[in-house]
Design a protein around this motif. Structure first.
Motif, PDB file in Angstrom:
ATOM      1  N   THR A  10     -52.859   7.426  37.022  1.00  0.00           N
ATOM      2  CA  THR A  10     -52.109   6.532  36.245  1.00  0.00           C
ATOM      3  C   THR A  10     -51.903   6.929  34.839  1.00  0.00           C
ATOM      4  OG1 THR A  10     -54.064   5.159  36.481  1.00  0.00           O
ATOM      5  CG2 THR A  10     -52.167   4.957  37.772  1.00  0.00           C
ATOM      6  N   ILE A  11     -52.814   7.889  34.559  1.00  0.00           N
ATOM      7  CA  ILE A  11     -53.148   8.321  32.846  1.00  0.00           C
ATOM      8  C   ILE A  11     -52.156   9.219  32.546  1.00  0.00           C
ATOM      9  CG2 ILE A  11     -54.247   9.373  31.505  1.00  0.00           C
ATOM     10  CD1 ILE A  11     -56.856   8.768  32.669  1.00  0.00           C
ATOM     11  N   ASP A  12     -50.878   8.591  31.429  1.00  0.00           N
ATOM     12  CA  ASP A  12     -49.563   9.594  30.920  1.00  0.00           C
ATOM     13  C   ASP A  12     -50.626  10.419  30.081  1.00  0.00           C
ATOM     14  OD1 ASP A  12     -47.769  10.741  29.183  1.00  0.00           O
ATOM     15  OD2 ASP A  12     -46.422   8.791  29.929  1.00  0.00           O
ATOM     16  N   VAL A  13     -51.868  11.555  30.066  1.00  0.00           N
ATOM     17  CA  VAL A  13     -51.926  12.401  29.791  1.00  0.00           C
ATOM     18  C   VAL A  13     -51.034  12.921  27.961  1.00  0.00           C
ATOM     19  CG1 VAL A  13     -53.626  14.715  29.084  1.00  0.00           C
ATOM     20  CG2 VAL A  13     -53.333  13.341  31.329  1.00  0.00           C
ATOM     21  N   LYS A  14     -50.204  13.099  28.232  1.00  0.00           N
ATOM     22  CA  LYS A  14     -49.362  14.086  27.208  1.00  0.00           C
ATOM     23  C   LYS A  14     -48.774  12.172  26.294  1.00  0.00           C
ATOM     24  CE  LYS A  14     -44.787  16.218  25.759  1.00  0.00           C
ATOM     25  NZ  LYS A  14     -43.406  16.814  26.760  1.00  0.00           N
ATOM     26  N   SER A  15     -48.817  11.268  26.471  1.00  0.00           N
ATOM     27  CA  SER A  15     -48.319  10.255  25.650  1.00  0.00           C
ATOM     28  C   SER A  15     -49.529   9.676  24.693  1.00  0.00           C
ATOM     29  CB  SER A  15     -47.782   8.962  25.793  1.00  0.00           C
ATOM     30  OG  SER A  15     -46.712   9.186  26.646  1.00  0.00           O
ATOM     31  N   GLY A  16     -51.027   9.818  25.944  1.00  0.00           N
ATOM     32  CA  GLY A  16     -52.009   9.546  25.189  1.00  0.00           C
ATOM     33  C   GLY A  16     -52.615  10.900  24.508  1.00  0.00           C
ATOM     34  N   PHE A  17     -52.607  12.420  23.917  1.00  0.00           N
ATOM     35  CA  PHE A  17     -53.160  12.795  23.230  1.00  0.00           C
ATOM     36  C   PHE A  17     -51.303  12.812  21.562  1.00  0.00           C
ATOM     37  CE2 PHE A  17     -55.350  14.548  26.364  1.00  0.00           C
ATOM     38  CZ  PHE A  17     -56.634  14.735  25.768  1.00  0.00           C
ATOM     39  N   ILE A  18     -50.187  12.739  22.133  1.00  0.00           N
ATOM     40  CA  ILE A  18     -49.658  12.092  21.125  1.00  0.00           C
ATOM     41  C   ILE A  18     -50.053  11.207  20.521  1.00  0.00           C
ATOM     42  CG2 ILE A  18     -47.314  11.789  20.110  1.00  0.00           C
ATOM     43  CD1 ILE A  18     -46.135  13.015  22.830  1.00  0.00           C
ATOM     44  N   PHE A  19     -50.367   9.909  20.682  1.00  0.00           N
ATOM     45  CA  PHE A  19     -50.619   8.448  19.521  1.00  0.00           C
ATOM     46  C   PHE A  19     -52.442   8.917  19.820  1.00  0.00           C
ATOM     47  CE2 PHE A  19     -48.765   6.344  23.501  1.00  0.00           C
ATOM     48  CZ  PHE A  19     -47.988   6.110  23.101  1.00  0.00           C
ATOM     49  N   LEU A  20     -53.106   9.764  19.864  1.00  0.00           N
ATOM     50  CA  LEU A  20     -54.577  10.399  19.162  1.00  0.00           C
ATOM     51  C   LEU A  20     -54.090  11.160  18.154  1.00  0.00           C
ATOM     52  CD1 LEU A  20     -56.960  11.054  21.948  1.00  0.00           C
ATOM     53  CD2 LEU A  20     -57.203   9.514  20.670  1.00  0.00           C
ATOM     54  N   ILE A  21     -52.944  11.912  17.603  1.00  0.00           N
ATOM     55  CA  ILE A  21     -52.562  12.578  16.372  1.00  0.00           C
ATOM     56  C   ILE A  21     -52.607  11.501  14.837  1.00  0.00           C
ATOM     57  CG2 ILE A  21     -51.268  13.669  15.109  1.00  0.00           C
ATOM     58  CD1 ILE A  21     -49.409  14.732  17.873  1.00  0.00           C
ATOM     59  N   GLY A  22     -52.479  10.025  15.279  1.00  0.00           N
ATOM     60  CA  GLY A  22     -52.087   9.010  14.399  1.00  0.00           C
ATOM     61  C   GLY A  22     -53.704   8.686  14.246  1.00  0.00           C
ATOM     62  N   ILE A  23     -54.364   8.231  15.551  1.00  0.00           N
ATOM     63  CA  ILE A  23     -55.447   7.162  15.490  1.00  0.00           C
ATOM     64  C   ILE A  23     -56.489   7.546  15.151  1.00  0.00           C
ATOM     65  CG2 ILE A  23     -56.642   6.840  17.252  1.00  0.00           C
ATOM     66  CD1 ILE A  23     -54.814   5.912  19.743  1.00  0.00           C
ATOM     67  N   ALA A  24     -57.149   9.154  15.152  1.00  0.00           N
ATOM     68  CA  ALA A  24     -58.023   9.585  14.570  1.00  0.00           C
ATOM     69  C   ALA A  24     -58.416   9.547  12.977  1.00  0.00           C
ATOM     70  CB  ALA A  24     -58.489  11.166  15.280  1.00  0.00           C
ATOM     71  N   PRO A  25     -57.193   9.926  12.363  1.00  0.00           N
ATOM     72  CA  PRO A  25     -57.357   9.509  10.940  1.00  0.00           C
ATOM     73  C   PRO A  25     -57.109   8.215  10.579  1.00  0.00           C
ATOM     74  CG  PRO A  25     -55.202  10.354  11.379  1.00  0.00           C
ATOM     75  CD  PRO A  25     -55.971  10.596  12.705  1.00  0.00           C
ATOM     76  N   GLY A  26     -56.400   7.369  11.222  1.00  0.00           N
ATOM     77  CA  GLY A  26     -56.937   5.663  11.007  1.00  0.00           C
ATOM     78  C   GLY A  26     -58.274   5.072  10.937  1.00  0.00           C
TER      79      GLY A  26
END
Length: 272
Positions: A74-90
């Motif tokens: 049930t994990i959308d891995v691709k979406s997750g890593f796209i979101f992580l691009i912004g989450i890490a610096p934030g």
């Protein structure tokens, strides 16, 4: 008594965190700040130490949940890593800003923040009817009720929103899921079960980044982390198990109730 109490807190945080994709910080942070007021054996923590300790605990919650949800596919891995691009610096930025907030103000801000998120869950998710070519990322399928779903987003929008999510999640020590789940459902049209499962992937990585930043500043109480970890690990497995078996409508009701109750509790405690 102390160990048993923190095992229970960890289990509840892990279960609710995994079930709703929140990570558990919405349980751990208030517990670490409020328990010393009623129990003398519990050490008093600053809001920064509570947030850092919460994020460190959520690394284990995230690992346990990602393994469980991975088996459920049930994990959308691709979406997750796209979101992580912004989450890490934030997340890194939020860690440093958190030093400016006193504990009482922190509770009130956190409470109103949670109330805002809870109220957002009463809005209907955006229904995406655009053609696939109009979105940079697009997925369709059938949910657990047999209804078709479609969700998607443009990459710049997703990354920009993720920066804000990472900042707020690290600031309040909630790991990202508490904000990202409503964002994914309301703005991008994610079904709740895919949103919660994917959020736990975000929780895992944002918790790692946030913990590192808090640890450098000396704001992680590692003994408390060790006391919380066993309960959080098994609680996360339990939450993922419940997520698979509950209907999406029931999950949404539980999420609304949990968010509103926590928000009211935090606001009252911050004012007192």
């Amino acid at each position: 008594m102390f160990i048993i109490l923190f095992l229970i807190v960890g289990f509840i945080a892990g279960a609710f965190g995994s079930l709703l994709g929140l990570g558990g910080g919405v349980i751990v942070v208030p517990a670490l700040l409020l328990l010393p007021l009623v129990l003398v054996d519990v050490p008093i923590l600053s809001s920064q130490a509570a947030a850092g300790t919460s994020l460190a605990t959520m690394i284990v919650t995230g690992i346990s949940s990602v393994i469980a949800y991975g088996k459920q596919h049930t994990i959308d891995v691709k979406s997750g890593f796209i979101f992580l691009i912004g989450i890490a610096p934030g997340a890194i930025l939020g860690t440093f800003v958190s030093r400016l907030l006193p504990t009482d103000a922190f509770l009130i801000y956190f409470g109103f923040f949670m109330l805002l998120i809870a109220l957002s869950l009463f809005f209907r998710p955006q229904q995406h009817k655009e053609k696939k070519v109009e979105k940079a990322y697009w997925r369709t399928g059938i949910d657990d009720t047999g209804k078709p779903y479609a969700y998607g987003f443009s990459y710049p929008t997703a990354i920009l929103i993720s920066v804000v999510v990472g900042f707020l999640s690290s600031l309040f020590g909630v790991g990202g899921g508490a904000i990202m789940v409503p964002v994914m459902m309301l703005l991008f049209g994610f079904p709740i079960k895919i949103a919660t499962a994917t959020a736990m992937l975000l929780v895992l990585f944002s918790a790692i980044v946030g913990t590192g930043a808090y640890a450098v500043s000396g704001h992680v109480e590692w003994l408390l982390v060790l006391a919380l970890i066993p309960g959080a690990y098994f609680g996360a497995k339990c939450g993922a198990w419940l997520n698979r078996r509950l209907q999406s409508t029931v999950l949404m009701i539980v999420m609304r109730i949990v968010f509103i109750a926590l928000a009211i509790q935090l606001i009252i405690q911050g004012i007192m």
